[in-house]
Design a protein around this motif. Structure first.
Motif, PDB file in Angstrom:
ATOM      1  N   PRO A  50     -44.607  24.090 -46.955  1.00 38.46           N
ATOM      2  CA  PRO A  50     -43.273  23.883 -46.730  1.00 38.46           C
ATOM      3  C   PRO A  50     -42.974  23.288 -45.441  1.00 38.46           C
ATOM      4  O   PRO A  50     -42.018  22.287 -45.136  1.00 38.46           O
ATOM      5  CB  PRO A  50     -42.615  25.220 -46.887  1.00 38.46           C
ATOM      6  CG  PRO A  50     -43.518  26.114 -47.670  1.00 38.46           C
ATOM      7  CD  PRO A  50     -44.942  25.518 -47.427  1.00 38.46           C
ATOM      8  N   ALA A  90     -41.146  32.796 -52.417  1.00 37.18           N
ATOM      9  CA  ALA A  90     -41.823  32.747 -51.167  1.00 37.18           C
ATOM     10  C   ALA A  90     -41.261  31.642 -50.199  1.00 37.18           C
ATOM     11  O   ALA A  90     -41.316  31.957 -48.963  1.00 37.18           O
ATOM     12  CB  ALA A  90     -43.360  32.097 -51.894  1.00 37.18           C
ATOM     13  N   VAL A  91     -40.628  30.702 -50.586  1.00 40.07           N
ATOM     14  CA  VAL A  91     -39.951  29.555 -49.824  1.00 40.07           C
ATOM     15  C   VAL A  91     -38.593  29.949 -49.378  1.00 40.07           C
ATOM     16  O   VAL A  91     -38.284  29.099 -48.569  1.00 40.07           O
ATOM     17  CB  VAL A  91     -40.296  28.208 -50.345  1.00 40.07           C
ATOM     18  CG1 VAL A  91     -41.827  27.855 -50.447  1.00 40.07           C
ATOM     19  CG2 VAL A  91     -39.585  27.834 -51.623  1.00 40.07           C
ATOM     20  N   GLY A 101     -42.725  31.358 -56.719  1.00 40.53           N
ATOM     21  CA  GLY A 101     -42.864  30.371 -55.985  1.00 40.53           C
ATOM     22  C   GLY A 101     -41.367  30.304 -54.986  1.00 40.53           C
ATOM     23  O   GLY A 101     -41.330  30.125 -54.018  1.00 40.53           O
ATOM     24  N   GLY A 136     -41.945  25.096 -53.604  1.00 39.48           N
ATOM     25  CA  GLY A 136     -42.205  26.522 -54.077  1.00 39.48           C
ATOM     26  C   GLY A 136     -42.386  26.690 -55.520  1.00 39.48           C
ATOM     27  O   GLY A 136     -43.541  27.275 -55.948  1.00 39.48           O
TER      28      GLY A 136
END
Length: 428
Positions: free
Chosen positions: A385, A55-56, A52, A292
């Motif tokens: 986000p 990904a962010v 996670g 995330g």
């Protein structure tokens, strides 16, 4: 078991944030981690969280450098002439300011990217709202509405996902929704004007109808070579980002370097500028990273997939024929429970299959879904986000934003659902 655990986890996170029982950072990080431990996946939770974070992370970097970039340029006076121009054009009238915000956001969001829209629109408008004494939640709500309606466009994420999941060409998928999109735009403008009207102050015999703009005694910004270099800098950074020439994080990092070099001389002054403006970004970056890990755990443990299939399986057969309109009405709130991938690739195919078995075209359910699910719903969902970017740039809390904006976003979704039935996009 997984579906129930996922539902309880999301409800606990939403309740903790909206009631301010926990800060968003703590709620997003701790509650899903506790759920993973209770599910016996403690040995895998770290890996899910790392996925996670990965990904962010680019979003976090973009946010940091975007805050630094715009803050340095704002301190240099870049936006002061623009603020004056907008205030003169709107005649210090809150309804006009609100309407201008909606139109500007709708134009900027034609690229379909929520994060870049927020980065372009909000920083120059915050001073306008502050000078007029307007609630920043009003700014965030209007920007959210405009971006939400714009997210319906065929190059936006929800429409692309729905068309892909249903194996329908995206333009064929979107074409019947064009009049619904227009109704959404008109409703957005009407709601924006009404929100602005609610913030008008009554005229008095001794003064104007509106609060005087703060900072009117500020010295005018000299329109010298440095000012125009800053203008070119903004155009270059945004152009490189929107054209995909550079990743947004890299574009804003290079822009920050250029802004420091042009406007501040020497390492001491540049270091002081970083120390002055960085704290505004740090707390929001922490929340972005926590978001995330939240999504990473829900996806990695299988809770999101389980919720998708369990939710569709509980649907009574008697309501299958009304699935499109029911999906349209529920689509915006569903953004608070399902991220776009889980919904469009997990829930939607199952719902479409149930509808098709009852003689309702599967594509009708997909078109109904994009009337709210991660369109009008995405700017308030803790699963995206960009929501945290929106509230961070506006300088408000997530809970305050949700309480203020959800009513208007839900109303938009309902109006567009009614319009879809009226235009024959899907049956009642």
């Amino acid at each position: 078991m997984l579906a129930l655990a996922g539902l309880l986890t999301i409800l606990l996170v939403l309740a903790a944030i909206m009631t301010k029982w926990l800060s968003p950072f703590v709620a997003l990080a701790v509650i899903p981690l506790a759920a993973a431990l209770l599910l016996g996946q403690s040995h895998l939770a770290g890996g899910f969280m790392l996925q996670g974070l990965e990904a962010v992370a680019p979003m976090g970097a973009m946010f940091l450098f975007a805050i630094l970039f715009f803050s340095i340029l704002s301190s240099a006076g870049l936006f002061r002439p623009l603020v004056s121009l907008i205030i003169r054009a709107t005649r210090d009238d809150p309804p006009r300011v609100a309407l201008g915000t909606a139109i500007l956001t709708s134009i900027v969001h034609l690229d379909g990217a929520g994060a870049s829209t927020f980065l372009i629109v909000i920083p120059p408008l915050v001073p306008v709202y502050d000078r007029l004494g307007l609630d920043r939640r009003m700014l965030a709500a209007i920007v959210a509405m405009a971006a939400g309606v714009g997210n319906m466009l065929p190059w936006g994420g929800p429409a692309l996902r729905a068309a892909t999941a249903l194996q329908v060409p995206v333009m064929d998928f979107f074409a019947p929704l064009v009049p619904v999109y227009v109704v959404g735009l008109l409703t957005l403008l009407g709601l924006s004007w009404w929100i602005g009207w609610r913030h008008r102050r009554p005229a008095t015999a001794s003064g104007p109808a509106f609060a005087p703009a703060m900072g009117q005694d500020e010295d005018p910004v000299p329109l010298d070579w440095r000012y125009w270099t800053n203008v070119v800098m903004v155009v270059a950074v945004l152009g490189a980002m929107l054209s995909s020439l550079l990743h947004p994080a890299i574009a804003f990092m290079l822009g920050t370097i250029a802004a420091l070099t042009v406007n501040l001389r020497g390492a001491g002054a540049q270091g002081e500028a970083l120390e002055k403006h960085a704290p505004a970004a740090i707390s929001m970056i922490a929340i972005l990273l926590a978001a995330g890990t939240f999504t990473g755990i829900l996806r990695g443990t299988g809770m999101l997939d389980a919720m998708a299939h369990a939710g569709a399986g509980l649907l009574p057969a008697s309501v299958a024929g009304h699935l499109p309109v029911l999906t349209g009405l529920a689509s915006m709130p569903l953004s608070l429970a399902f991220d776009p991938d889980s919904f469009y690739f997990g829930v939607l195919p199952v719902l479409a299959g149930v509808a098709e078995a009852s003689g309702v075209p599967a594509v009708d359910v997909g078109r109904a879904a994009v009337l709210g699910q991660m369109t009008t719903g995405f700017p308030v969902s803790p699963l995206t986000p960009a929501t945290f970017l929106l509230v961070g740039l506006a300088g408000i809390g997530l809970a305050d934003h949700q309480r203020y904006a959800i009513f208007y976003l839900f109303a938009l979704s309902i109006v567009m659902t009614i319009a879809a039935v009226a235009f024959g996009v899907f049956p009642l």
